[in-house]
Write an enzyme that holds these catalytic residues in place. Structure first.
Site, PDB file in Angstrom:
ATOM      1  N   GLU A  84       0.865  -1.185   0.000  1.00 34.79           N
ATOM      2  CA  GLU A  84       0.000   0.000   0.000  1.00 34.79           C
ATOM      3  C   GLU A  84       0.901   1.235   0.000  1.00 34.79           C
ATOM      4  OE1 GLU A  84      -3.072   2.018   3.095  1.00 34.79           O
ATOM      5  OE2 GLU A  84      -3.077  -0.172   3.055  1.00 34.79           O
ATOM      6  N   ASP A 121      -4.859   9.803   9.418  1.00 35.24           N
ATOM      7  CA  ASP A 121      -3.508   9.342   9.742  1.00 35.24           C
ATOM      8  C   ASP A 121      -3.084   9.724  11.154  1.00 35.24           C
ATOM      9  OD1 ASP A 121      -3.389   8.399   7.185  1.00 35.24           O
ATOM     10  OD2 ASP A 121      -2.227  10.076   6.391  1.00 35.24           O
TER      11      ASP A 121
END
Length: 258
Positions: free
Chosen positions: A47, A58
Site C-alpha cells: 500500500e 492518519d
C-alpha cells in the site's frame, strides 16, 4: 492486472500481509527500493500513501512521513513515475492510499490513466463517503482497478453490506476508533466486529489501524484474511530494522499453515 491480481493474493486460504509505505518519504529512489525489498520479503500487496497536507485518518507517524515527503517537494506525478519504473521489476500488487483532494487536483481522469500506466491494482480513499463514490468509481471500474471500501467498528451491518455490495478487491476493516497508529492491544469487541464483517461480506476482510506486533498480526489473521501494517512499517524502515518486518510477514504466513 487489477482486481484479479488482488484476488490472487487471497486465493487458496492465503493470508495477506499488506505493508504501508509513504510515497516519497526519504525520496523517490527510496520508495522504489522499499517496494523491491517488501516484494522480496514476501509481502502480499504493498500500500503506497500519497502525501497530503490534511491527512484526517492518519496518526502521528504517518503524518510525519507525509510531511517529510511534501517538504522534500515530492509530487503525485513524481510518485507515479517512480511506480512506473519499479513496476518493471516487481509483480506485487500496488494499492494506493490517497485522500480525495490530491485525486481531484491532479484530475481524476488523468489520475486513473496514471494508475493504469503504473500498474496500480486498487485504491483506497478514506475521505470519500460511499454516497459520493460515483465521483471516481465508474472510471476505476472501467480501468479494472479496485476501489477498496473501509468499514468501521461503528458502521451498522446494513451499511457495511451496502458499502461492500459493489466493491472489489478486499474490505478494509478499521480495527480502532480514531486515527492510525501503534496500539498495545485490541478490545474483545474488535473480534466480534471482525467476525460480523466476515459473515456479511463476500470479499476478503483485512484488518488495519494500530497493528504493530507479531501478536497483533497472529490475533488478527486468525479471524480475518489479512492485515495492513502502516505506522510500524514506517518506523521500522526509518530505523533500518528490516528483519522485524520479515518477522511480521512470517507471522502472517504461519497462519496459512495452521
Amino acid at each position: 492486472m487489477g482486481v484479479e491480481k488482488i484476488k490472487a493474493a487471497f486465493e487458496n486460504g492465503k493470508k495477506a500481509f499488506i505493508p504501508y509505505v509513504m510515497g516519497g518519504d526519504g525520496g523517490l529512489e527510496k520508495l522504489k527500493e522499499r517496494i523491491r525489498f517488501l516484494d522480496e520479503a514476501g509481502a502480499s500487496i504493498v500500500e503506497i500513501g500519497i502525501p497530503f497536507s490534511d491527512p484526517v485518518a492518519d496518526g502521528p507517524t504517518i503524518q510525519r512521513a507525509g510531511k517529510r515527503a511534501l517538504d522534500s517537494g515530492v509530487t503525485v506525478k513524481g510518485i507515479f513515475q517512480a511506480l512506473i519504473e519499479v513496476r518493471k521489476e516487481v509483480q506485487i500488487p500496488f494499492v494506493l492510499m490517497t485522500y480525495l483532494n490530491p485525486v481531484l487536483a491532479f484530475g481524476k481522469e488523468r489520475f486513473v490513466e496514471k494508475c493504469l500506466e503504473a500498474g496500480v491494482d486498487g485504491i483506497i480513499v478514506p475521505d470519500l463517503p460511499y454516497e459520493e463514490q460515483n465521483i471516481i468509481a465508474p472510471l476505476l471500474r472501467e480501468a479494472n482497478i479496485a476501489l477498496i471500501p473501509l468499514v468501521t467498528v461503528t458502521s451498522p451491518i446494513e451499511r457495511i453490506e451496502k458499502i461492500t455490495s459493489e466493491s472489489e478487491g478486499f474490505v478494509y476493516a478499521v480495527t480502532v476508533a480514531g486515527v492510525t497508529g501503534v496500539r498495545q492491544n485490541f478490545k474483545e469487541e474488535i473480534h466480534s466486529y471482525l467476525e460480523k464483517v466476515k459473515l456479511h461480506v463476500n470479499l476478503p476482510v483485512v484488518a488495519g489501524f494500530g497493528i504493530s506486533t507479531k501478536e497483533h498480526v497472529e490475533e488478527m489473521v486468525t479471524i480475518c484474511d489479512g492485515v495492513v501494517v502502516g505506522s510500524k512499517i514506517i518506523e521500522l524502515l526509518e530505523n533500518e530494522k528490516r528483519e522485524e518486518i520479515c518477522e511480521l510477514i512470517y507471522a502472517t504466513k504461519q497462519k496459512e499453515e495452521a
